[in-house]
Write a protein that holds these residues in place. Sequence first.
Motif, PDB file in Angstrom:
ATOM      1  N   UNK A  27       0.853  -1.187   0.000  1.00  0.00           N
ATOM      2  CA  UNK A  27       0.000   0.000   0.000  1.00  0.00           C
ATOM      3  C   UNK A  27       0.890   1.238   0.000  1.00  0.00           C
ATOM      4  N   UNK A  28       0.713   2.100  -1.014  1.00  0.00           N
ATOM      5  CA  UNK A  28       1.549   3.290  -1.116  1.00  0.00           C
ATOM      6  C   UNK A  28       1.328   4.226   0.069  1.00  0.00           C
ATOM      7  N   UNK A  29       0.135   4.197   0.643  1.00  0.00           N
ATOM      8  CA  UNK A  29      -0.164   5.060   1.781  1.00  0.00           C
ATOM      9  C   UNK A  29       0.517   4.570   3.060  1.00  0.00           C
ATOM     10  N   UNK A  30       0.827   3.260   3.106  1.00  0.00           N
ATOM     11  CA  UNK A  30       1.482   2.668   4.276  1.00  0.00           C
ATOM     12  C   UNK A  30       2.732   1.922   3.801  1.00  0.00           C
ATOM     13  N   UNK A  31       3.816   2.627   3.525  1.00  0.00           N
ATOM     14  CA  UNK A  31       4.994   2.005   2.913  1.00  0.00           C
ATOM     15  C   UNK A  31       5.656   0.933   3.762  1.00  0.00           C
ATOM     16  N   UNK A  32       5.395   0.891   5.055  1.00  0.00           N
ATOM     17  CA  UNK A  32       6.006  -0.119   5.913  1.00  0.00           C
ATOM     18  C   UNK A  32       5.097  -1.322   6.129  1.00  0.00           C
ATOM     19  N   UNK A  33       4.031  -1.408   5.333  1.00  0.00           N
ATOM     20  CA  UNK A  33       3.097  -2.522   5.425  1.00  0.00           C
ATOM     21  C   UNK A  33       3.228  -3.418   4.197  1.00  0.00           C
ATOM     22  N   UNK A  34       3.270  -4.729   4.411  1.00  0.00           N
ATOM     23  CA  UNK A  34       3.290  -5.663   3.285  1.00  0.00           C
ATOM     24  C   UNK A  34       2.821  -7.037   3.748  1.00  0.00           C
ATOM     25  N   UNK A  35       2.282  -7.792   2.781  1.00  0.00           N
ATOM     26  CA  UNK A  35       1.939  -9.198   3.000  1.00  0.00           C
ATOM     27  C   UNK A  35       2.580  -9.992   1.876  1.00  0.00           C
ATOM     28  N   UNK A  36       3.263 -11.053   2.239  1.00  0.00           N
ATOM     29  CA  UNK A  36       3.900 -11.929   1.241  1.00  0.00           C
ATOM     30  C   UNK A  36       3.384 -13.343   1.459  1.00  0.00           C
ATOM     31  N   UNK A  37       2.840 -13.954   0.396  1.00  0.00           N
ATOM     32  CA  UNK A  37       2.260 -15.294   0.498  1.00  0.00           C
ATOM     33  C   UNK A  37       2.885 -16.201  -0.552  1.00  0.00           C
ATOM     34  N   UNK A  38       3.426 -17.314  -0.110  1.00  0.00           N
ATOM     35  CA  UNK A  38       3.887 -18.356  -1.021  1.00  0.00           C
ATOM     36  C   UNK A  38       2.981 -19.571  -0.825  1.00  0.00           C
ATOM     37  N   UNK A  39       2.503 -20.127  -1.936  1.00  0.00           N
ATOM     38  CA  UNK A  39       1.540 -21.223  -1.863  1.00  0.00           C
ATOM     39  C   UNK A  39       2.027 -22.408  -2.678  1.00  0.00           C
ATOM     40  N   UNK A  97       5.952  -2.353  10.083  1.00  0.00           N
ATOM     41  CA  UNK A  97       7.079  -1.926  10.908  1.00  0.00           C
ATOM     42  C   UNK A  97       6.877  -0.515  11.441  1.00  0.00           C
ATOM     43  N   UNK A  98       5.865  -0.373  12.279  1.00  0.00           N
ATOM     44  CA  UNK A  98       5.571   0.901  12.924  1.00  0.00           C
ATOM     45  C   UNK A  98       5.496   0.664  14.426  1.00  0.00           C
ATOM     46  N   UNK A  99       6.386   1.296  15.156  1.00  0.00           N
ATOM     47  CA  UNK A  99       6.462   1.068  16.598  1.00  0.00           C
ATOM     48  C   UNK A  99       5.143   1.438  17.269  1.00  0.00           C
ATOM     49  N   UNK A 100       4.695   0.561  18.165  1.00  0.00           N
ATOM     50  CA  UNK A 100       3.467   0.811  18.905  1.00  0.00           C
ATOM     51  C   UNK A 100       2.232   0.214  18.265  1.00  0.00           C
ATOM     52  N   UNK A 101       2.288  -0.045  16.948  1.00  0.00           N
ATOM     53  CA  UNK A 101       1.138  -0.606  16.242  1.00  0.00           C
ATOM     54  C   UNK A 101       1.450  -1.949  15.590  1.00  0.00           C
ATOM     55  N   UNK A 102       2.727  -2.317  15.558  1.00  0.00           N
ATOM     56  CA  UNK A 102       3.140  -3.480  14.776  1.00  0.00           C
ATOM     57  C   UNK A 102       2.377  -4.747  15.161  1.00  0.00           C
ATOM     58  N   UNK A 103       2.388  -5.114  16.436  1.00  0.00           N
ATOM     59  CA  UNK A 103       1.756  -6.371  16.863  1.00  0.00           C
ATOM     60  C   UNK A 103       0.261  -6.355  16.591  1.00  0.00           C
ATOM     61  N   UNK A 104      -0.378  -5.246  16.921  1.00  0.00           N
ATOM     62  CA  UNK A 104      -1.829  -5.138  16.756  1.00  0.00           C
ATOM     63  C   UNK A 104      -2.235  -5.291  15.294  1.00  0.00           C
ATOM     64  N   UNK A 105      -1.536  -4.590  14.415  1.00  0.00           N
ATOM     65  CA  UNK A 105      -1.877  -4.627  12.994  1.00  0.00           C
ATOM     66  C   UNK A 105      -1.575  -5.996  12.393  1.00  0.00           C
ATOM     67  N   UNK A 106      -0.412  -6.564  12.717  1.00  0.00           N
ATOM     68  CA  UNK A 106      -0.048  -7.857  12.138  1.00  0.00           C
ATOM     69  C   UNK A 106      -1.006  -8.958  12.584  1.00  0.00           C
TER      70      UNK A 106
END
Length: 268
Positions: free
Chosen positions: A99-111, A192-201
């Motif tokens: 997401x361009x609005x959240x550059x430190x957010x990503x999901x990677x899936x290998x199937x 990778x945002x301090x304070x929100x990382x665990x909650x968001x992931x």
Amino acid sequence: MLLKEYRICMPLTVDEYKIGQLYMISKHSHEQSDRGEGVEVVQNEPFEDPHHGNGQFTEKRVYLNSKLPSWARAVVPKIFYVTEKAWNYYPYTITEYTCSFLPKFSIHIETKYEDNKGSNDTIFDNEAKDVEREVCFIDIACDEIPERYYKESEDPKHFKSEKTGRGQLREGWRDSHQPIMCSYKLVTVKFEVWGLQTRVEQFVHKVVRDILLIGHRQAFAWVDEWYDMTMDDVREYEKNMHEQTNIKVCNQHSSPVDDIESHAQTST
């Protein structure tokens, strides 16, 4: 970073699932796209990789503002989308979400897909050997789904296929059903945002699990719709659904990039 391995068994063969997966994704995207939200297909074309060989590359924009929790909607623009890029070298696929609005957010899936009941504990040794991860089995018949998504016609405990005779799956069906195959998914979520990382992931993994459960229930419940299709048939169906879905979604988004950039500048 939070890494989990999901294993979803299906009363199908790997070859059958190849068609059913494409059909389910196209139909599901079309059903879930409304009022300017849903999935816009930007690109869908053959792709050749020097290591994996011939495959299909797809790029999509997933508009989902109303799907976010209230605390997330408060900090993102009204017109908000995630970019999905997928490389399908069946029976191996790679999917990435950014997401361009959240550059430190990503999901990677290998199937990876195999004709077994989820018993291969070394399937991702090349990708994540010695990496600690939680293994999560998803049972399409017995696991609960959010009530708002429940449909009796898509419940594997009640549905029985007229064309295959499979269905009305009961507790423990994975131990005895034939045929059976498993979709193994190695899912890495980063925020990778301090304070929100665990909650968001943790929240994202919950959403991923729900989507996997709902989508695979639908793939089986719709088996009589796609079972006789060839690959050419399902690609044509996919093309038609993409066109119809884009019309539903894009009419509401004349310039989403401008809106997002404007919101980001205002926030700054």
